[in-house]
Structures are given as C-alpha cells and as structure tokens.
Design an enzyme around this catalytic site. Structure first.
Site, PDB file in Angstrom:
ATOM      1  N   TYR A 199     -21.289   8.798  -3.265  1.00 41.02           N
ATOM      2  CA  TYR A 199     -21.924  10.078  -2.941  1.00 41.02           C
ATOM      3  C   TYR A 199     -23.404   9.977  -3.291  1.00 41.02           C
ATOM      4  O   TYR A 199     -24.018   8.937  -3.081  1.00 41.02           O
ATOM      5  CB  TYR A 199     -21.180  11.212  -3.673  1.00 41.02           C
ATOM      6  N   ASP A 209       1.969  13.591  25.706  1.00 31.76           N
ATOM      7  CA  ASP A 209       3.123  14.175  26.391  1.00 31.76           C
ATOM      8  C   ASP A 209       3.128  13.793  27.875  1.00 31.76           C
ATOM      9  O   ASP A 209       4.185  13.623  28.473  1.00 31.76           O
ATOM     10  CB  ASP A 209       3.110  15.704  26.269  1.00 31.76           C
ATOM     11  N   GLU A 246      -1.618  17.002  21.973  1.00 35.24           N
ATOM     12  CA  GLU A 246      -0.174  17.025  21.731  1.00 35.24           C
ATOM     13  C   GLU A 246       0.380  18.430  21.931  1.00 35.24           C
ATOM     14  O   GLU A 246      -0.221  19.416  21.496  1.00 35.24           O
ATOM     15  CB  GLU A 246       0.093  16.581  20.291  1.00 35.24           C
ATOM     16  N   ASP A 247       1.534  18.514  22.575  1.00 32.27           N
ATOM     17  CA  ASP A 247       2.312  19.755  22.664  1.00 32.27           C
ATOM     18  C   ASP A 247       1.486  20.946  23.154  1.00 32.27           C
ATOM     19  O   ASP A 247       1.481  22.024  22.545  1.00 32.27           O
ATOM     20  CB  ASP A 247       2.941  20.069  21.299  1.00 32.27           C
ATOM     21  N   ALA A 255       4.191  18.467  32.468  1.00 30.29           N
ATOM     22  CA  ALA A 255       3.098  17.507  32.302  1.00 30.29           C
ATOM     23  C   ALA A 255       3.603  16.071  32.385  1.00 30.29           C
ATOM     24  O   ALA A 255       2.990  15.218  33.038  1.00 30.29           O
ATOM     25  CB  ALA A 255       2.405  17.742  30.956  1.00 30.29           C
ATOM     26  N   ALA A 256       4.723  15.777  31.719  1.00 29.54           N
ATOM     27  CA  ALA A 256       5.248  14.411  31.719  1.00 29.54           C
ATOM     28  C   ALA A 256       5.684  13.991  33.121  1.00 29.54           C
ATOM     29  O   ALA A 256       5.400  12.871  33.565  1.00 29.54           O
ATOM     30  CB  ALA A 256       6.408  14.292  30.738  1.00 29.54           C
ATOM     31  N   LYS A 289       3.450  12.942  13.938  1.00 23.86           N
ATOM     32  CA  LYS A 289       2.749  12.055  14.877  1.00 23.86           C
ATOM     33  C   LYS A 289       1.764  11.171  14.118  1.00 23.86           C
ATOM     34  O   LYS A 289       1.633   9.977  14.395  1.00 23.86           O
ATOM     35  CB  LYS A 289       2.002  12.901  15.907  1.00 23.86           C
ATOM     36  N   ASN A 312      15.690  15.183  25.942  1.00 20.07           N
ATOM     37  CA  ASN A 312      16.060  14.992  24.538  1.00 20.07           C
ATOM     38  C   ASN A 312      16.442  16.328  23.906  1.00 20.07           C
ATOM     39  O   ASN A 312      15.822  17.341  24.205  1.00 20.07           O
ATOM     40  CB  ASN A 312      14.893  14.370  23.765  1.00 20.07           C
ATOM     41  N   ALA A 354       9.047  19.253  36.370  1.00 18.18           N
ATOM     42  CA  ALA A 354       7.720  19.314  36.994  1.00 18.18           C
ATOM     43  C   ALA A 354       6.656  19.674  35.969  1.00 18.18           C
ATOM     44  O   ALA A 354       5.618  20.244  36.305  1.00 18.18           O
ATOM     45  CB  ALA A 354       7.729  20.338  38.135  1.00 18.18           C
TER      46      ALA A 354
END
Length: 764
Positions: free
Chosen positions: A40, A163, A137-138, A198-199, A95, A287, A196
């Site tokens: 520092y 995703d 994510e998500d 995003a994936a 994640k 899943n 239909a």
C-alpha cells in the site's frame, strides 16, 4: 436421504464453517512493515503511475489478467426463474468455484439490481476496468441477447453469456462427432430443436456455423413449431421460423436425424424416437430430468446416439467443458473479445480430444475399462486432465490468428506446461475415488456407528451409492441418532454385545480360537474378545459376512491394528504391512509413506513399502514418481539412517528399473525439480514432478503428514492400509465426516481389487 435432509445438507454446506464458497487470499508477503509499505502506501504509487502512462500495465501490476466477473441480475436462475439478484448469489459463487478449480481463474461475483437493459449495460461498463473478462450468467431472454451484443461491441475485454454459448460449444462438438459415427453430413441432416431460449438460439446459430442448413431446422417453443406465418415472434425466433406446415413435436420428429432438447422433461415419447431416421442423434439436455429418460431411449432404439446433461449417463453435455477453458485461453493472450473463431476453435478442440486415447486416470474416474471414441463416448469427460492443455491453447491461437489478441504466445510448449501446473490445487482425486466405488459398492462395516460423525459418513456413503453400510455399535444409540439425522434406510445394525448376536459370536469365537490356540488364546478368552467390536468386525470380514471395515474413530491406532493383524493377517506374498496418506496439496496429490505402522524400517522394509505405495498410486490412476527421503543427498552421509535408504534405492533400481524412484534425497530437493536438475542432473527424478515421498522412519512420515494437514489445511485421505489380506482400514482419531467417507470409498475399492485378484488366482 429425504428431501428435507437434502435441503438441510445444502443449506449447511453453504453456511458452514463460513458463509459462501469463495474468498480472497493475498498473493504477496505481508508480514513486515516493509511488505505493507510496498503493498500500500507509499510503494503502491509506483505501479499506479505506470498504469496511468499505459492502461495495459494493469495486466502487469495487478490481478486484472486472471480476474473474471460473473455477473447476473437474477432474472433466469437455473430452473427457478426470476428470483432476483440476491437469490442468484449462491449460483454465481458456484460459478466462481468452477472457474477456479477447473482453470485457476479468480472470480468476483456481482449481482446487479436492475432489469433495465440500459442500466445493466452501463453498470457492467462502469466496472469493467477491474476485470480481464466478463461472464454473463442467468439473464433472461430476449434481454440477454441485446446485453451481450452491446457489451461485446462496447468493451475491450472478453464477454460471454455462458447460458447461450457454453451449451452451444459443447453440444456442437458432440454433434460433429455423433454425425461422424452415424455417417451423416451436417449440411444434409434434419434437426429438431425443442426450446427457443438463449441456449437454443445460440446452439442453432453455432450448428449453422458448423455447416447445418437453416431450412433443415425446426425449432419449437411452448406453443409448438415456430413457423414463419406465426405472429408476434421475437427477432431471434423469427430467425429460425420454419416454412414447413407442421405444428407439433410429433410431426417434427418424423424422419428427423437430430433432436436437440433444451426445454423440459419427458416431452419425447418412444413413438417419436421410432419415427426418426436410422442412427438418430438425441441430445436431451433438460436438467435435472431430460426430455426422454436415457434408459427408455436406448431401450427404444438400439441405433440411437444419446447425450444428456446428466453425469450418471454417457455423453454428458456439461458447460464446465467450455467456459473455464475458453476464458483461460482468452485471458492468457489478453484477448479483447471472444469471437466466433475462438468458439469454433473450442468446438474443434473438444471434438478432436474425444478421438484421442483416454488416460487411465479418466477411465478409473468414470469406472470404465477403456473409454474409446464411439456411441457412448462422443465428448470428453469433465474431469479429463487434458482439457486444460487442449482447449485454452486452441482458443488462444484462434484469438491471435483472428487479430483480437494483445499479447501473443511465443512458446506454446511452455504455455501448455504452465496450464498443466494450474491443475495442482484441485480435488478431482476424491471424485475419482467416489465414482470408482459406486461402480460396484461393497458391504462396509462402520465399526463405531454409534458415533454421530461415523453415522453421518455411513449415511453419505449409502445415499451416494459408495458403500452398503453395516452399522456396529449400541443399537439403541444408533437408532436414536439415525432418527436425529433422518437416516431412514434399511441397513443392517449389529450390536456385538447383544443377546441377538450370541450364536454368531460363539461361531466367530470358535474359529478365532482354532486359529490362535497355539498363541495363548483360550476358547473362553476368544468368546470374551468377540464382544469387542473390532474383533467382531474383523471376523465378519474374515467369514464373508462383510466385504470391508473401517474403524479407529474413537480408539488409538495400535489398539485397532492389533485385532486386524491377529485375525486377518498379511496378504499373500506380503512380508509386512504399511500405510500411506494422500495429501491434497497445491502441487497436486502427494502420497506419504509410512505414516502409521513401521517405526524404524530396514532397507528391505523400505523397498517393500515403496513397492506397495506404487500400487496404491496406480490405483488412483497416476504413475508414481517416488523420492526416498532422508536428511542427506546421494551419499553425503554415512550414517545408518541414510545408508539404509540408499540400499533400498539400489535394490529398486536393480530389480525394478522401470519404477521412477531415486534417493536418498532431502525433501526440498525432491519437491523442487529445478533445484534437483541443477545440482543432481544424474538423478532419475531430475526435471520430474515427484508425487510420492517414502520416509526413512515413522516419526518423520507422521510428523510431515500432520504438519501438512494442520499448517496448510491440506485435506487427507488415509492412512490407507497396505499389505493386509482383507480390506480393513483404520481412521485417525476424530477423523472428519469427509475423511471417513473417503476411507469408506478406499475400503470399497480395496475390496473390488482383492475380489478381482481372487478371481484371477482361481482361473490359474
């Protein structure tokens, strides 16, 4: 395990011993005032000024180059839906954990409290200077498409919405290989995509990039087939609207070559499968339950090539095959984006890796005799150690060739070696153990099942299919504890002191007396000791009423070893027993022998200990690289303690020339390959990564093992008994639940191997 028990276990896992799953750890010294003045003020000003001159110096002086933000607004979390940013945090931490253990990438998880696209984009842009990459994510569709598109355009660091692209990359690699096996061409096959989101959109786009024709694709959402005459389609759905005049999944599946499921469970029927073309390819990736059950699918069509998102079936399409390694490659060349060339490079690397010979470690981890490219192996396994040395270099090369790299790699061999070194801190070996045990679980006696932690371990082993527990102890106490922890399985409970066991006790006592009557044992004393759980348990294993046992949680090691030696004895050909401990260190698993039995072994004893340890190392799917340790190096001392080690090495070199072993060696030279290469280049271990240490006496081995365990908080498996006729393993006093479970897995694997050896002996 009941639903309530699983819920409680999950909550405890995330809450204890400290909340969450990730933490920040200093990487520099901080012990002295001088260290702090460099970390520092005032020393920190110097790198600040260098970065002011050139922003790219942030990669040189800070952690930016190995730091990824996992960012969500919680609008599409797992299958839970829009649960909000705070509720998404456990997933984002998870994640981060995967990034770390698979690719050694550090993560800050960031949960953004807005569903407004502009606010979200601006927030990410404002914090982007902190990071080397952004993992979205998500985030629900269609907002996810716009958010990713804008951030990729407006930031100069890699951005990926996993995703979308994770599943696309992994499934594309699997599809390429499945088509090769089915002898079909990607530009000719008819593809049905259920889902239909995003994936699904991203998968369809990537399949097109691989050669699939849009006119050969039919996409379905919750309303049925997405047709070009349907109203109110999003731009993404319109992109894949079909001209065919069909409405249902039943109709779409007629003569289809490929089914891609990214929707919900049990929507595909056997009749639909039967309507597909020969050698159908079915990726049912919903899943936790796929669009059609794996067993039902393969029972319906013998010619099917099937993949799911589940780990308990062949061909798991798992995003962890992609995102850690894609970001690893992107970060290592300081890429400004993750582009189509990089994604395609990952696809090809994964597809090609599945065709390479599989390391024995992977076969063992997944309980296969030999994994080979074919219908049941079209994609690498998530715990394949080759992934980190295969996918990141492919991604990095694509980044360089496509012009998005700021720092090209010159020495690719060194880079691959560096990548392999990053795997040292993981605990994949535990996964290997558990998977191997699950293949053929055995009856394991938990000799102190009236202790809460032992019973918890038995419950875990039962629930996970690792072992078939036999619970020894006070029956009333065991039943009360089982009720407390909701362990309601139908397992055998035995109290050796109870009247219920008189007949069996007497039977065991007579067998014991006949074997030991010339060693001072009377029938009366035999009957008396059979009331003791360890004698009783050992006889159960001897008489075939159990396959293995673990004990020692509440008793000293010598007191537990004694009945095992008296009743069970040495394996055929063994001259003594020994133990080894596996330590999970930052450099990877380390085997330490002998940690519990032989106080001052001779040179001959050391050779036997080394040979037995080598077998255990191979049992874990690794090739032993063994250092015989001492306080001296290669003859620098003439003391008997050092010379016996030297004699053992000479014997091993002469009789077992293929065994990678050397010594005598001081431990620092054994573990520092560069130092060993510089000073002792003649050594068989020079330039090698030692994974096994054989110690000259018990005190040095035991002290080292316990120092590692306590100072470095290194997880331990062991002590693993070597040289016993039957599978018996003795716990350390007050072992943790996790350690007991791991020892149960060891006991099962030991029983599996001894059973295999017995069958081979009978054949000959």
């Amino acid at each position: 395990m009941s639903k309530q028990s699983k819920r409680r276990e999950a909550l405890i896992y995330h809450a204890k011993p400290k909340p969450g799953k990730i933490e920040v750890i200093p990487t520099k010294k901080y012990a002295t005032q001088r260290d702090l003045s460099l970390a520092y003020s005032p020393g920190v000003a110097e790198p600040c000024l260098e970065i002011e001159k050139d922003k790219n110096n942030a990669y040189k002086y800070t952690a930016k180059g190995n730091l990824v933000a996992v960012i969500s607004n919680g609008t599409a979390v797992l299958g839970l839906g829009n649960i909000g940013p705070e509720a998404s945090k456990p997933v984002m931490e998870g994640k981060g954990l995967l990034f770390k253990i698979f690719a050694d990438i550090d993560v800050f998880d960031i949960e953004v409290d807005t569903e407004n696209i502009e606010e979200f984009i601006q927030t990410v842009k404002n914090i982007a200077p902190t990071f080397g990459g952004i993992n979205l994510e998500d985030i629900k569709a269609p907002e996810a498409f716009e958010i990713e598109k804008r951030l990729k355009e407006e930031l100069d660091i890699p951005v990926m919405h996993d995703d979308q692209h994770g599943t696309a990359i992994i499934s594309a690699a699997a599809l390429i290989n499945a088509l090769e096996i089915a002898e079909k061409k990607i530009d000719e096959v008819q593809i049905v995509i259920s889902g239909a989101g995003a994936a699904a959109i991203s998968c369809s786009r990537l399949y097109q990039a691989c050669g699939a024709k849009r006119e050969n694709m039919v996409m379905l959402d919750s309303k049925g087939v997405i047709r070009n005459d349907r109203d109110h389609l999003t731009s993404q759905k319109a992109e894949f609207a079909s001209h065919r005049k069909i409405d249902t999944l039943d109709e779409a599946m007629v003569d289809a070559d490929v089914f891609i499921g990214l929707s919900k469970a049990d929507i595909v029927t056997p009749s639909m499968l039967k309507a597909m073309s020969p050698n159908p390819i079915v990726f049912a990736m919903a899943n936790p339950d796929p669009e059609i059950g794996y067993k039902l699918a393969i029972d319906t069509r013998e010619d099917i090539i099937m993949a799911t998102g589940r780990s308990d079936h062949p061909n798991q399409v798992n995003n962890v095959l992609g995102f850690p390694f894609i970001f690893r490659g992107a970060l290592d060349v300081k890429a400004t984006k993750i582009n189509e060339a990089m994604k395609m490079a990952a696809v090809k690397a994964l597809a090609d890796l599945a065709k390479e010979p599989v390391p024995e470690q992977v076969n063992i981890a997944y309980g296969e005799t030999r994994l080979t490219f074919g219908r049941d192996y079209i994609i690498p396994k998530p715990f394949d150690p080759r992934l980190i040395a295969t996918v990141p270099p492919a991604v990095a090369k694509a980044a360089i060739e496509s012009g998005v790299s700021k720092e090209p790699i010159e020495d690719w061999d060194s880079y691959e070696e560096e990548l392999l070194q990053r795997l040292g801190s993981d605990n994949k070996i535990v996964r290997l153990l558990h998977n191997r045990a699950k293949l053929n679980p055995k009856r394991v006696i938990f000799a102190e099942a009236d202790q809460l932690d032992v019973l918890k371990a038995a419950q875990f082993a039962y629930d996970e299919g690792i072992a078939i527990p036999i619970l020894l102890g006070r029956k009333e106490a065991i039943l009360a504890l089982m009720e407390e922890i909701e362990f309601d399985a139908d397992v055998e409970i035995i109290d050796p002191k109870s009247d219920e066991e008189i007949e069996r006790k007497n039977k065991y006592a007579e067998v014991y007396w006949k074997n030991r009557k010339r060693h001072g044992v009377t029938l009366f004393s035999a009957e008396k000791v059979m009331r003791e759980r360890n004698y009783f348990a050992a006889m159960m294993v001897n008489e075939g009423d159990a396959d293995a046992l673990i004990s020692g949680f509440t008793r000293s090691y010598p007191s537990v070893v004694k009945p095992m030696l008296e009743l069970i004895g040495l394996a055929p050909g063994a001259t003594r027993i020994a133990t080894t401990n596996v330590m999970m260190t930052k450099r990877g698993p380390m085997f330490l022998s002998d940690t519990s039995i032989n106080i001052n072994p001779s040179a001959n004893d050391l050779t036997r200990i080394a040979q037995m340890t080598a077998k255990v190392v191979r049992m874990f799917g690794m090739e032993p690289v063994m250092a015989m340790t001492s306080y001296s190096n290669f003859g620098s001392s003439k003391n008997q303690t050092a010379t016996k080690v030297r004699e053992a090495v000479e014997y091993l070199h002469k009789r077992h020339p293929n065994l990678l072993v050397d010594g005598e060696l001081q431990t620092d030279f054994a573990l520092n390959s560069e130092m060993l290469q510089d000073i002792f280049p003649f050594s068989k271990l020079a330039g090698k990564k030692v994974n096994t240490l054989i110690f000259p006496n018990l005190e040095s081995a035991n002290i080292t093992y316990k120092l590692l365990k306590e100072l470095n908080k290194a997880d331990s498996i062991g002590p693993i008994m070597m040289g016993m006729r039957k599978p018996v393993h003795i716990l350390q006093l007050d072992a943790s639940v996790e350690e007991i479970v791991n020892m149960a897995a060891i006991a099962v694997i030991d029983a599996q191997q001894k059973e295999k050896l017995q069958k081979e002996r009978l054949k000959h």
